[in-house]
Design a protein around this motif. Structure first.
Motif, short mmCIF file in Angstrom:
data_model
loop_
_atom_site.label_atom_id
_atom_site.label_comp_id
_atom_site.label_asym_id
_atom_site.label_seq_id
_atom_site.Cartn_x
_atom_site.Cartn_y
_atom_site.Cartn_z
N ARG A 19 0.81 -1.22 0.00
CA ARG A 19 0.00 0.00 0.00
C ARG A 19 0.84 1.27 0.00
O ARG A 19 0.29 2.37 0.07
CB ARG A 19 -0.90 0.03 1.24
N ALA A 20 2.15 1.15 -0.06
CA ALA A 20 3.01 2.33 0.04
C ALA A 20 2.69 3.36 -1.03
O ALA A 20 2.59 4.57 -0.75
CB ALA A 20 4.48 1.92 -0.03
N LYS A 21 2.52 2.92 -2.26
CA LYS A 21 2.21 3.86 -3.34
C LYS A 21 0.82 4.46 -3.15
O LYS A 21 0.61 5.67 -3.34
CB LYS A 21 2.30 3.16 -4.69
N GLU A 22 -0.13 3.61 -2.77
CA GLU A 22 -1.49 4.09 -2.50
C GLU A 22 -1.48 5.14 -1.38
O GLU A 22 -2.18 6.16 -1.45
CB GLU A 22 -2.38 2.91 -2.10
N THR A 23 -0.70 4.87 -0.34
CA THR A 23 -0.59 5.79 0.78
C THR A 23 -0.06 7.15 0.32
O THR A 23 -0.59 8.21 0.71
CB THR A 23 0.33 5.20 1.86
N GLU A 24 0.95 7.12 -0.53
CA GLU A 24 1.53 8.37 -1.02
C GLU A 24 0.54 9.14 -1.87
O GLU A 24 0.39 10.36 -1.73
CB GLU A 24 2.80 8.08 -1.81
N LEU A 25 -0.16 8.45 -2.76
CA LEU A 25 -1.11 9.12 -3.64
C LEU A 25 -2.30 9.69 -2.86
O LEU A 25 -2.82 10.77 -3.20
CB LEU A 25 -1.60 8.15 -4.71
N ALA A 26 -2.72 8.99 -1.82
CA ALA A 26 -3.85 9.44 -1.01
C ALA A 26 -3.46 10.56 -0.05
O ALA A 26 -4.32 11.23 0.51
CB ALA A 26 -4.45 8.28 -0.23
N TYR A 170 -11.38 21.55 17.57
CA TYR A 170 -10.54 22.04 16.47
C TYR A 170 -11.03 21.50 15.13
O TYR A 170 -11.75 20.51 15.06
CB TYR A 170 -9.07 21.67 16.69
N GLN A 171 -10.63 22.22 14.08
CA GLN A 171 -10.89 21.79 12.71
C GLN A 171 -9.59 21.36 12.06
O GLN A 171 -8.51 21.76 12.49
CB GLN A 171 -11.50 22.94 11.89
N ILE A 172 -9.70 20.56 11.01
CA ILE A 172 -8.53 20.10 10.27
C ILE A 172 -8.60 20.66 8.86
O ILE A 172 -9.61 20.50 8.17
CB ILE A 172 -8.46 18.56 10.22
N ARG A 173 -7.55 21.33 8.44
CA ARG A 173 -7.46 21.83 7.08
C ARG A 173 -6.56 20.90 6.26
O ARG A 173 -5.42 20.63 6.65
CB ARG A 173 -6.86 23.24 7.06
N ASP A 174 -7.10 20.42 5.16
CA ASP A 174 -6.35 19.50 4.29
C ASP A 174 -5.40 20.32 3.42
O ASP A 174 -5.78 20.81 2.35
CB ASP A 174 -7.34 18.71 3.43
N VAL A 175 -4.17 20.47 3.89
CA VAL A 175 -3.20 21.33 3.20
C VAL A 175 -1.91 20.60 2.85
O VAL A 175 -0.99 21.20 2.29
CB VAL A 175 -2.86 22.57 4.07
N TRP A 176 -1.82 19.30 3.18
CA TRP A 176 -0.53 18.60 3.08
C TRP A 176 -0.19 18.23 1.64
O TRP A 176 -0.78 17.32 1.06
CB TRP A 176 -0.55 17.35 3.95
N GLU A 177 0.76 18.94 1.06
CA GLU A 177 1.32 18.65 -0.26
C GLU A 177 2.82 18.79 -0.13
O GLU A 177 3.33 19.91 0.00
CB GLU A 177 0.78 19.63 -1.32
N SER A 178 3.54 17.69 -0.16
CA SER A 178 4.97 17.74 0.14
C SER A 178 5.78 16.90 -0.83
O SER A 178 5.24 16.08 -1.57
CB SER A 178 5.22 17.22 1.57
N VAL A 179 7.08 17.10 -0.79
CA VAL A 179 7.99 16.33 -1.64
C VAL A 179 8.17 14.92 -1.09
O VAL A 179 8.18 13.95 -1.83
CB VAL A 179 9.35 17.04 -1.74
#
Length: 388
Positions: A19-26, A170-179
């Protein structure tokens, strides 16, 4: 003492790797992976036994994290971060522990420790507001440990703290886009305005002094060792695991490879490749051996009820940051030796190289700062820092 959790985790590693690739894409660890890891007990390894935890040897926890990270860097990172928080929660007032674990001992706790939240004193506690970045695995959690800056009536900062906040606040903002570590879901936490009672607040100075109200009910040696060692080792462990996994993949991939250039021949017969493998493996071993030695030494002193010497605390931080540096050097060597094939997006070596370097960016892996502190202590100068 055997590491029984590691035995259960090993059964999951093939599926985690798949699932490593799936995890990264998700951009987050799949729910099914988290549920399976919860069932192994890995998130309860550093949790007090009185609250359904295992109160394990911390070296076993880091060993388990490394194994998971070798299969998937993002999953290993999230396991490390969420798995270390029960240790910190055990230092809080018993009322806070009961509030979190009373209904569900498997509930997960996220964090963002940077003291960027503003807190002001009100009756019975504090009013908190702010936004915190880089909270790994937060989507899977019911609580969060957040860094706060206490200000006085004039708005001047007077103290730094860690506050325990429930998901409803608290609220969660979906902002995670990383290298790298793309699958960690390290999103942003936002608190518009929340009341945090006194029992869910700890001064950072307290844990730097190896103190916490929770020690009254959790007297074991696990909760007498430094936060800086426990937490920073949890940040280094997945980096070491990623590099270990890349090393094993490199051997498997390159062992039978035949070069079509540079004179041809089997890659494994190249003496330069042999030297590179020797250097990389030694750097990985040195990092793991030193870190495990230091954690065991701290636990031995804590078990004796003696005061942990500052030099021992400084040595643990020194070897932890240098261990991460060694691991990054090792994976750079392997990445370079892999040649053009390592540039294919999504292959385990390329992904591991990105994940390891992303983990190396964490403030806990700041090499120069930690080494400067060690140098001060070695020269007999006073050392005052929350990360020692």
């Amino acid at each position: 003492m055997s590491n029984e959790v590691l035995g259960r985790v090993r059964e999951l590693l093939p599926s985690i790797a798949e699932r490593a690739k799936e995890t990264e894409l998700a951009r987050r660890v799949p729910d099914e992976t988290i549920r399976a890891l919860v069932d192994t007990g890995v998130f309860r390894m550093l949790q007090p036994t009185r609250h359904g935890g295992l109160e394990s040897d911390p070296v076993h926890f880091y060993e388990t994290v490394r194994a998971i990270a070798a299969a998937c860097g993002s999953t290993g990172w999230v396991t490390a971060v969420l798995g270390v928080h029960p240790w910190h929660l055990a230092l809080f007032d018993d009322a806070a522990q009961s509030e979190v674990w009373g209904a569900d001992p498997d509930v997960l706790v996220a964090s963002s420790y940077a003291p960027v939240g503003t807190m002001v004193r009100v009756e019975g506690g504090y009013e908190l507001m702010g936004a915190w970045r880089f909270s790994s695995g937060v989507d899977h959690c019911g609580w969060a440990l957040l860094g706060g800056l206490l200000v006085d009536d004039r708005g001047d900062a007077v103290d730094t703290t860690t506050l325990l906040v429930p998901r409803s606040d608290y609220q969660i903002r979906d902002v995670w886009e990383s290298v790298g570590l793309r699958g960690t879901g390290s999103n942003e936490i936002v608190v518009e305005r929340a009341f945090v009672p006194d029992h869910r607040v700890m001064r950072n100075y307290e844990f730097s002094q190896l103190r916490g109200p929770g020690q009254k009910v959790n007297p074991g040696p696990l909760y007498r060792i430094p936060f800086a060692t426990v937490f920073s080792s949890a940040i280094a462990a997945p980096v070491l695991g990623v590099v270990t996994g890349c090393y094993e993949h490199f051997l498997g991939r390159m062992r039978d490879r035949v070069r079509l250039s540079l004179g041809g021949g089997r890659f494994a017969d190249d003496p330069f490749a042999q030297v590179a493998v020797a250097r990389a493996s030694s750097e990985i071993d040195a990092a793991i051996l030193q870190m495990d030695r230091n954690v065991r030494s701290l636990m031995d002193v804590a078990s004796e009820g003696a005061e942990i010497p500052m030099q021992m605390r400084l040595r643990a931080r020194r070897d932890q940051v240098l261990g991460t540096e060694r691991a990054l050097g090792a994976i750079d060597t392997l990445f370079k030796m892999s040649g053009g094939n390592s540039l294919d997006a999504g292959n385990p070596i390329e992904r591991g190289w990105r994940d390891a370097h992303a983990g190396g960016m964490h403030v806990a892996n700041d090499v120069e700062r930690a080494l400067a502190l060690y140098g001060r202590g070695a020269f007999g100068l006073p050392v005052e820092d929350n990360m020692i």
